[in-house]
Design an enzyme around this catalytic site. Structure first.
Site, PDB file in Angstrom:
ATOM      1  N   HIS A  44      12.710 -11.141  -2.390  1.00 53.46           N
ATOM      2  CA  HIS A  44      11.533 -10.283  -2.582  1.00 53.46           C
ATOM      3  C   HIS A  44      11.809  -9.273  -3.693  1.00 53.46           C
ATOM      4  CE1 HIS A  44       8.349  -7.397  -1.864  1.00 53.46           C
ATOM      5  NE2 HIS A  44       7.703  -8.382  -1.262  1.00 53.46           N
TER       6      HIS A  44
ATOM      7  N   GLU B 197       4.755 -13.305  -6.845  1.00 55.30           N
ATOM      8  CA  GLU B 197       4.348 -11.930  -6.573  1.00 55.30           C
ATOM      9  C   GLU B 197       4.579 -11.071  -7.809  1.00 55.30           C
ATOM     10  OE1 GLU B 197       4.413 -11.240  -1.977  1.00 55.30           O
ATOM     11  OE2 GLU B 197       6.232 -10.471  -2.887  1.00 55.30           O
TER      12      GLU B 197
ATOM     13  N   SER C 298      -1.389  -7.308  -3.262  1.00 52.98           N
ATOM     14  CA  SER C 298      -2.703  -6.721  -2.945  1.00 52.98           C
ATOM     15  C   SER C 298      -3.749  -7.773  -2.572  1.00 52.98           C
ATOM     16  CB  SER C 298      -3.192  -5.835  -4.099  1.00 52.98           C
ATOM     17  OG  SER C 298      -2.264  -4.773  -4.324  1.00 52.98           O
TER      18      SER C 298
ATOM     19  N   LYS D  27       7.212  -5.841   6.058  1.00 49.76           N
ATOM     20  CA  LYS D  27       8.140  -4.922   5.369  1.00 49.76           C
ATOM     21  C   LYS D  27       8.764  -3.953   6.385  1.00 49.76           C
ATOM     22  CE  LYS D  27       5.690  -5.663   1.058  1.00 49.76           C
ATOM     23  NZ  LYS D  27       5.252  -5.167  -0.236  1.00 49.76           N
TER      24      LYS D  27
ATOM     25  N   ASN E 212       4.044 -10.253   5.507  1.00 49.94           N
ATOM     26  CA  ASN E 212       5.332  -9.570   5.348  1.00 49.94           C
ATOM     27  C   ASN E 212       5.121  -8.118   5.785  1.00 49.94           C
ATOM     28  OD1 ASN E 212       7.670  -8.335   4.527  1.00 49.94           O
ATOM     29  ND2 ASN E 212       7.360  -8.705   2.331  1.00 49.94           N
TER      30      ASN E 212
ATOM     31  N   GLU F  30      11.248  -6.258  -3.899  1.00 52.39           N
ATOM     32  CA  GLU F  30      11.813  -4.981  -3.429  1.00 52.39           C
ATOM     33  C   GLU F  30      13.320  -5.119  -3.199  1.00 52.39           C
ATOM     34  OE1 GLU F  30       8.900  -4.526  -0.329  1.00 52.39           O
ATOM     35  OE2 GLU F  30       7.381  -4.220  -1.879  1.00 52.39           O
TER      36      GLU F  30
ATOM     37  N   GLY G 264       1.376  -3.691  -3.615  1.00 51.69           N
ATOM     38  CA  GLY G 264       1.134  -2.379  -3.031  1.00 51.69           C
ATOM     39  C   GLY G 264       0.393  -1.422  -3.950  1.00 51.69           C
TER      40      GLY G 264
END
Ligand code: 13P
Length: 251
Positions: free
Chosen positions: A96, A168, A214, A12, A10, A98, A174
């Site tokens: 996702h 996730e 990560s 992003k 991904n 985010e 991240g």
């Protein structure tokens, strides 16, 4: 039934056109002829076409990072399933964290997107996962169950089987902090149990569950060795072809 591993990158909101082309070439050179693992890259919308031209004769498939559920019309800023299909997209990331955190994604919009994607033949990668606060306050199972049930609500078994789930944990995205292989596997077993209740043991046994958060070359092997970890959804480490390759074929 053995589940084939599936590693997706991904990207992003990273890569200009030239950067995306260079990264795609690097990925194809490194892993383009691997066939015992399913592989996908998910660039930003603007780079989908160019990346497709580079990967189309390899085993690397194209994914998008989101989609809108409506077919067409006055939805400024949005992109439809048919548009994605027309530029070579196979997979689409939906829900996702985010998107959920910053852009108002809900379980209901995730469900609409999953249904639209399946209606047009796209393969959804559905993201679920708890925040640190939810984990610490003991709400993790309830949150994940709500997300999974919401995403799969009203789907046929046939469509459910075309989906991949990405677990996730938000606190691992991240941050450099990875779930331990045991934490990841436990969550995957829990998610598989929900699919089993909603559909059947057989469906739960067949559906693939990726871990994301990560994941890097130096922790991928241990995570991927777990029975219920069927692959990875890779953020930061997918932006370097060598790191991505190190996850696809861990040494
Ligand atoms: P990182 O690998 O950068 O933690 O991101 C994970 C992720 O969000 C993939 O979708």
């Amino acid at each position: 039934m053995a589940r084939k591993k599936f590693i997706a990158g991904n990207w992003k909101m990273n890569t200009t056109l030239e950067e995306a082309k260079a990264l795609a070439r690097g990925v194809v050179d490194a892993v383009g002829n691997i066939s015992d693992v399913d592989i996908a890259v998910c660039p930003p919308y603007t780079n989908l076409s160019a990346v497709y031209e580079i990967i189309k004769d390899s085993n690397v498939k194209l994914g998008a990072q989101d989609v809108h559920w409506e077919a067409k019309g006055a939805f400024t800023g949005k992109v439809s399933c048919a548009m994605l299909k027309s530029v070579g997209v196979t997979y689409v990331i939906i829900g996702h964290s985010e998107q959920r955190q910053y852009f108002g994604e809900t379980d209901a919009t995730v469900n609409k997107k999953v249904k639209a994607a399946r209606g047009s033949g796209l393969l959804p990668i559905i993201c679920v996962g708890e925040t640190l606060e939810e984990r610490k306050s003991g709400k993790m199972d309830a949150v994940i169950e709500r997300q999974v049930r919401g995403a799969f609500d009203g789907l046929s078994t046939e469509d459910a089987l075309k989906c991949t789930i990405a677990y996730e944990p938000v606190w691992a995205i991240g941050t450099g902090e990875t779930a331990t292989p045991e934490q990841a596997n436990d969550a995957h077993v829990f998610i598989r149990g929900i699919i089993s209740k909603m559909f059947s043991d057989e469906t739960a046994g067949a559906i693939r569950i990726q871990y994301g958060g990560s994941m890097k070359p130096d922790n991928a092997k241990e995570l991927l060795s777990k029975n219920d970890v069927d692959g990875g959804l890779i953020g930061g480490a997918s932006l370097k072809a060598a790191d991505f390759a190190g996850i696809v074929k861990p040494v």
